[in-house]
Scaffold this motif. Structure first.
Motif, mmCIF file in Angstrom:
data_model
loop_
_atom_site.group_PDB
_atom_site.id
_atom_site.type_symbol
_atom_site.label_atom_id
_atom_site.label_comp_id
_atom_site.label_asym_id
_atom_site.label_seq_id
_atom_site.Cartn_x
_atom_site.Cartn_y
_atom_site.Cartn_z
ATOM 1 N N THR A 1 -6.845 20.387 20.159
ATOM 2 C CA THR A 1 -5.898 21.260 19.471
ATOM 3 C C THR A 1 -6.284 22.708 19.695
ATOM 4 N N GLU B 1 -8.406 26.926 14.871
ATOM 5 C CA GLU B 1 -8.023 26.890 13.457
ATOM 6 C C GLU B 1 -7.838 28.288 12.875
ATOM 7 N N ARG C 1 -2.200 33.139 10.295
ATOM 8 C CA ARG C 1 -1.857 31.921 11.039
ATOM 9 C C ARG C 1 -0.407 31.570 10.723
ATOM 10 N N SER D 1 1.187 28.744 12.348
ATOM 11 C CA SER D 1 1.431 27.332 12.675
ATOM 12 C C SER D 1 0.582 26.468 11.755
ATOM 13 N N ALA E 1 -2.156 23.718 10.578
ATOM 14 C CA ALA E 1 -3.470 23.333 11.121
ATOM 15 C C ALA E 1 -3.325 22.047 11.924
ATOM 16 N N THR F 1 -2.292 21.696 15.079
ATOM 17 C CA THR F 1 -1.262 21.673 16.118
ATOM 18 C C THR F 1 -1.878 21.956 17.487
ATOM 19 N N SER G 1 -1.671 26.727 18.595
ATOM 20 C CA SER G 1 -1.925 27.500 17.383
ATOM 21 C C SER G 1 -1.302 28.876 17.543
ATOM 22 N N GLY H 1 -10.798 24.258 15.868
ATOM 23 C CA GLY H 1 -9.960 23.355 16.639
ATOM 24 C C GLY H 1 -10.804 22.202 17.149
ATOM 25 N N HIS I 1 -3.035 22.186 24.919
ATOM 26 C CA HIS I 1 -3.525 22.976 23.794
ATOM 27 C C HIS I 1 -3.371 24.454 24.147
ATOM 28 N N THR J 1 -3.125 28.904 22.484
ATOM 29 C CA THR J 1 -3.069 29.937 21.458
ATOM 30 C C THR J 1 -1.970 30.931 21.823
#
Length: 189
Positions: free
Chosen positions: A37, A40, A92, A94, A96, A98, A101, A134, A144, A146
């Protein structure tokens, strides 16, 4: 010649694949695999004023970069005066866990007292943000990434990101006016 331990390892791997095909549609359901992912959280790790003054004098350089997991940006923000205070914080956007992010980085200016300027003033600043957390990669790469929307005084100021296919890490059109732009030839009657 194949050793007995190699044959057992291959047999266990094939059994795990067969079980995984029955258990779930994702390779991540198999033992030893993980669902990679995005991070975080996103932290401001560097924030500094570089220059201030009239826009035509100091707003001559801007850059963005992604290096060693850090996102950096040097840019100009309009302020009411050259002594305006700047603050930065992250948000943040999105849920947690996902794959992609998403975050917003807010830079805001505030001034106190009267202004006595004869030009559009502002501050050139540098900001670096660092993602953290993550889940780690598994044996097989998983999608994955960002995405960061940069906000200045509440207005959209740009987008940065890093992501793997098939994720779409572009900033949404609601906050990025260029994302939904359509082009057509125009004619005058």
């Amino acid at each position: 010649m194949v050793s007995e331990s190699t044959r057992r390892l291959v047999a266990v791997a094939l059994l795990a694949l067969a079980v995984g095909a029955v258990v779930g549609p994702s390779v991540n359901a198999l033992p030893g695999f993980s669902d990679h992912t995005g991070p975080e959280e996103l932290r401001v790790t560097e924030f500094e004023r570089l220059d201030s003054g009239c826009a035509e004098d100091v707003a001559t350089y801007a850059s963005s970069s992604f290096d060693a997991g850090n996102y950096s940006r040097v840019t100009f923000i309009e302020t009411a005066d050259t002594d305006a205070n700047l603050s930065a914080w992250t948000e943040r956007t999105s849920p947690a866990g996902t794959d992609l992010s998403t975050f917003r980085v807010h830079v805001e200016s505030r001034h106190e007292g009267s202004t006595n300027v004869t030009c559009d003033t502002g501050v050139v600043y540098r900001i670096t943000v660092t993602p953290d957390g993550g889940s780690p990669e598994g044996l097989i790469p998983d999608a994955h990434g960002t995405r960061i929307q940069w906000m200045e005084n509440g207005a959209y100021a740009g987008c940065s990101g890093s992501y793997t296919s098939p994720l779409d890490g572009r900033c949404p059109g609601a906050t990025d006016p260029a994302a939904d732009r359509a082009w057509a030839n125009a004619s005058v009657n």
